[in-house]
Design an enzyme around this catalytic site. Structure first.
Site, short mmCIF file in Angstrom:
data_model
loop_
_atom_site.label_atom_id
_atom_site.label_comp_id
_atom_site.label_asym_id
_atom_site.label_seq_id
_atom_site.Cartn_x
_atom_site.Cartn_y
_atom_site.Cartn_z
N TYR A 226 4.08 48.60 -38.92
CA TYR A 226 3.60 49.50 -37.86
C TYR A 226 2.19 49.12 -37.41
O TYR A 226 1.90 49.08 -36.21
CB TYR A 226 3.63 50.96 -38.37
CG TYR A 226 3.60 51.97 -37.25
CD1 TYR A 226 4.77 52.60 -36.82
CD2 TYR A 226 2.41 52.32 -36.60
CE1 TYR A 226 4.77 53.52 -35.78
CE2 TYR A 226 2.39 53.23 -35.57
CZ TYR A 226 3.57 53.83 -35.16
OH TYR A 226 3.55 54.73 -34.13
N TYR B 155 7.25 61.74 -35.73
CA TYR B 155 8.61 61.25 -35.45
C TYR B 155 9.58 62.23 -36.07
O TYR B 155 9.43 62.59 -37.25
CB TYR B 155 8.81 59.86 -36.09
CG TYR B 155 8.07 58.74 -35.40
CD1 TYR B 155 6.73 58.50 -35.67
CD2 TYR B 155 8.72 57.91 -34.50
CE1 TYR B 155 6.05 57.46 -35.04
CE2 TYR B 155 8.06 56.86 -33.86
CZ TYR B 155 6.73 56.65 -34.14
OH TYR B 155 6.06 55.61 -33.52
N HIS C 79 -5.94 56.24 -35.35
CA HIS C 79 -5.00 57.00 -36.19
C HIS C 79 -4.79 56.31 -37.52
O HIS C 79 -4.53 55.11 -37.56
CB HIS C 79 -3.64 57.12 -35.48
CG HIS C 79 -3.63 58.19 -34.42
ND1 HIS C 79 -2.49 58.68 -33.88
CD2 HIS C 79 -4.66 58.85 -33.83
CE1 HIS C 79 -2.79 59.62 -33.00
NE2 HIS C 79 -4.10 59.73 -32.94
N PRO D 98 11.37 51.43 -28.12
CA PRO D 98 9.96 51.81 -28.33
C PRO D 98 9.68 52.53 -29.65
O PRO D 98 8.52 52.86 -29.93
CB PRO D 98 9.67 52.75 -27.15
CG PRO D 98 11.00 53.21 -26.67
CD PRO D 98 11.99 52.17 -27.02
N LYS E 56 6.09 48.72 -30.45
CA LYS E 56 5.81 47.29 -30.56
C LYS E 56 5.76 46.53 -29.22
O LYS E 56 5.27 45.40 -29.18
CB LYS E 56 6.89 46.62 -31.44
CG LYS E 56 6.72 46.92 -32.91
CD LYS E 56 5.59 46.12 -33.51
CE LYS E 56 5.05 46.72 -34.79
NZ LYS E 56 3.91 47.62 -34.63
C1 LIG Z 1 9.69 52.74 -18.91
C2 LIG Z 1 9.02 52.00 -20.06
C3 LIG Z 1 8.43 52.72 -21.10
C4 LIG Z 1 7.84 52.04 -22.16
N1 LIG Z 1 7.29 52.76 -23.18
C5 LIG Z 1 6.76 52.09 -24.24
C6 LIG Z 1 6.22 52.80 -25.33
O1 LIG Z 1 6.22 54.02 -25.37
N2 LIG Z 1 5.70 52.08 -26.36
C7 LIG Z 1 5.70 50.69 -26.36
O2 LIG Z 1 5.21 50.07 -27.31
N3 LIG Z 1 6.18 50.01 -25.33
C8 LIG Z 1 6.72 50.68 -24.28
N4 LIG Z 1 7.23 49.98 -23.25
C9 LIG Z 1 7.13 48.53 -23.32
C10 LIG Z 1 5.77 48.04 -22.82
O3 LIG Z 1 5.33 48.81 -21.76
C11 LIG Z 1 5.96 46.58 -22.44
O4 LIG Z 1 6.32 45.89 -23.62
C12 LIG Z 1 4.74 45.94 -21.80
O5 LIG Z 1 4.51 46.49 -20.54
C13 LIG Z 1 4.96 44.44 -21.68
O6 LIG Z 1 3.98 43.87 -20.86
P1 LIG Z 1 4.27 42.64 -19.94
O7 LIG Z 1 2.99 42.34 -19.26
O8 LIG Z 1 4.93 41.58 -20.72
O9 LIG Z 1 5.37 43.14 -18.90
P2 LIG Z 1 5.25 44.22 -17.74
O10 LIG Z 1 4.34 45.32 -18.15
O11 LIG Z 1 6.64 44.56 -17.34
O12 LIG Z 1 4.54 43.45 -16.56
C14 LIG Z 1 5.21 42.47 -15.79
C15 LIG Z 1 4.56 42.40 -14.43
O13 LIG Z 1 5.18 41.37 -13.67
C16 LIG Z 1 5.44 41.82 -12.36
N5 LIG Z 1 6.58 41.06 -11.81
C17 LIG Z 1 7.89 41.19 -12.13
N6 LIG Z 1 8.64 40.31 -11.44
C18 LIG Z 1 7.78 39.61 -10.66
C19 LIG Z 1 7.97 38.56 -9.72
N7 LIG Z 1 9.19 38.08 -9.44
N8 LIG Z 1 6.87 38.06 -9.10
C20 LIG Z 1 5.64 38.54 -9.39
N9 LIG Z 1 5.40 39.55 -10.28
C21 LIG Z 1 6.47 40.07 -10.91
C22 LIG Z 1 5.74 43.31 -12.53
O14 LIG Z 1 5.54 44.03 -11.34
C23 LIG Z 1 4.73 43.68 -13.60
O15 LIG Z 1 3.49 44.07 -13.08
C24 LIG Z 1 7.82 50.62 -22.18
C25 LIG Z 1 8.39 49.91 -21.13
C26 LIG Z 1 9.01 50.57 -20.08
C27 LIG Z 1 9.65 49.79 -18.96
#
Ligand SMILES: Cc1cc2nc3c(=O)[nH]c(=O)nc-3n(C[C@H](O)[C@H](O)[C@H](O)COP(=O)(O)OP(=O)(O)OC[C@H]3O[C@@H](n4cnc5c(N)ncnc54)[C@H](O)[C@@H]3O)c2cc1C
Length: 389
Positions: free
Chosen positions: A384, A200, A72, A292, A296
């Site tokens: 962005y 948006y 995009h 969101p 980011k």
């Molecule tokens: C509902 C939702 C919608 C979102 N929509 C957007 C969006 O539209 N745009 C955007 O930019 N971002 C969005 N985000 C944010 C984005 O998805 C996250 O920033 C991203 O997933 C971060 O990745 P991460 O690996 O740090 O954490 P996570 O994806 O949360 O991964 C963490 C992992 O650790 C595991 N875990 C947790 N606790 C434990 C434990 N005690 N022991 C072992 N494993 C554990 C979890 O099961 C998970 O698999 C959204 C987040 C959520 C919750």
């Protein structure tokens, strides 16, 4: 059991870190509390900065992204009956790529399986100890059996509710938070998107976003109250409300259908400092959350991992601790800028229940300035498409 780095969590940050370290010959074990299918079923982010795409290339997990991802070159912002385009490519020469988080996760899991690096799914009751010693220990339960891994470092990539951040003593941890007085009601539908680029919408009835995951799958969001429940929103009610917030011309292109996912997410800004305690390092949502609006969340997880993986590789290849010691400062400098951008986009595009007449005038002036100033559009674009790292 013994390994060099134990990674808690197989979300995007844990998987990407595991892959970059494995490619550099660093041994890792990933512990994930959920099943593989559960992790793959979570519908979340979808917009990747160029930096995140570059990291996925480096990790050897970008083949499908390049064939299926949608590049995009801008976004549209609708306000007061008109749509305004912000042209990323013309303003900065950069673009973003639309490719679902579920697909990023699948590609990274496949890449990890291909190199034979270990992931323990359904690793329950993970606890961390001896983090300030040279031999941290990670205990967990697998198939009802108690297990223990000794390691050099622990990476807390376990999201907002994980055990990583909770293992840092309260006397050390400082947190900063803003909770917004609304949420996003999101619907995923197996229909082509309403337009080629994201739209948006700042509307008197509330914010809306027309997004997508592919050319056949669309993602729509509506600003909603925090006390609303997803069951109160039939598909018909969702499409009617979205149509009211769209201008009539674009509304004609909306293709509706049965939702394949529908959820409400609260909006929050959150940062935990420092991102290190002894030999534990936090990355991604474990250390910070952004609303969101600026797309980011996933991208910040990627930039943390870029810094942390380089620091760990430096530690193992030349024995230097400089990168690890500098990690929190370096990562937090970028995180706070992304927090600022996400907060600013949220302020500018949502209707706040408590907002006064003055607040509303300020929002209108902010948008008018953005639409009329190349400098303002360039500042939006730089953030962005992603600040450098
Ligand atoms: C509902 C939702 C919608 C979102 N929509 C957007 C969006 O539209 N745009 C955007 O930019 N971002 C969005 N985000 C944010 C984005 O998805 C996250 O920033 C991203 O997933 C971060 O990745 P991460 O690996 O740090 O954490 P996570 O994806 O949360 O991964 C963490 C992992 O650790 C595991 N875990 C947790 N606790 C434990 C434990 N005690 N022991 C072992 N494993 C554990 C979890 O099961 C998970 O698999 C959204 C987040 C959520 C919750």
């Amino acid at each position: 059991m013994r390994t060099q780095v134990v990674i808690i969590g197989s979300g995007p940050s844990g998987l990407l870190l595991g892959q970059l370290l494995a490619k550099a010959g660093v041994e890792t074990t990933i512990l994930e509390q959920k099943s593989k299918d559960y992790v793959l079923g979570r519908i979340r982010a979808g917009v990747l900065e160029q930096g995140a795409v570059g990291l996925l290339e480096e990790a050897g997990a970008a083949t499908r992204l390049h064939s299926e991802g949608l590049v995009h070159e801008g976004i549209e912002i609708a306000f007061d009956g008109a749509r305004h385009r912000v042209d990323f490519k013309a303003l900065t020469g950069k673009t973003v790529t639309v490719y679902g988080q579920t697909e990023v996760t699948r590609d990274l899991m496949d890449a990890r399986a291909a190199i034979g690096a270990p992931t323990v799914y359904e690793a329950l009751d993970v606890t961390l100890s001896d983090l300030e010693s040279e031999r941290p220990k990670v205990r967990y339960v697998e198939d009802g059996k108690d297990c223990e891994i000794e390691c050099d470092y622990v990476a807390g990539c376990d999201g907002f509710h994980g055990v990583g951040r909770r293992s840092i003593p309260e006397t050390v941890l400082r947190t900063y938070e803003r909770v917004y007085p609304f949420g996003w009601l999101g619907v995923l539908v197996e229909k082509p998107p309403i337009a080629h680029e994201l739209i948006y919408i700042n509307h008197a009835r509330g914010f809306a976003l027309c997004s997508m995951r592919s050319t056949t799958r669309s993602r729509y969001y509506l600003q909603c109250r925090l006390d609303e429940r997803v069951e109160e929103w039939s598909d018909d009610r969702f499409w009617e409300e979205l149509t009211r917030r769209l201008d009539p011309e674009i509304a004609r292109s909306l293709q509706t259908g049965p939702s394949i996912e529908k959820s409400i997410a609260p909006l929050r800004s959150f940062v935990a400092e420092p991102m290190r305690f002894g030999r534990l390092f936090l990355a991604g949502d474990a250390a910070h959350i952004v609303p969101p609006t600026g797309a980011k969340g996933l991208n910040l997880a990627a930039s943390d991992v870029a810094y942390l993986s380089r620091a760990l590789i430096e530690r193992y290849s030349v024995g230097s601790l400089e990168g690890l010691d500098g990690y929190p400062k370096k990562a937090l400098a970028r995180i706070w800028k992304a927090e600022r951008f996400s907060w600013w986009m949220t302020q500018m595009l949502h209707r706040f229940p408590e907002s006064s007449g003055f607040d509303q005038k300020m929002q209108t002036a902010e948008l008018d300035y953005l639409f009329s100033s190349k400098a303002a559009q360039t500042a939006l674009t730089e953030n962005y498409v992603g600040l450098p790292y």
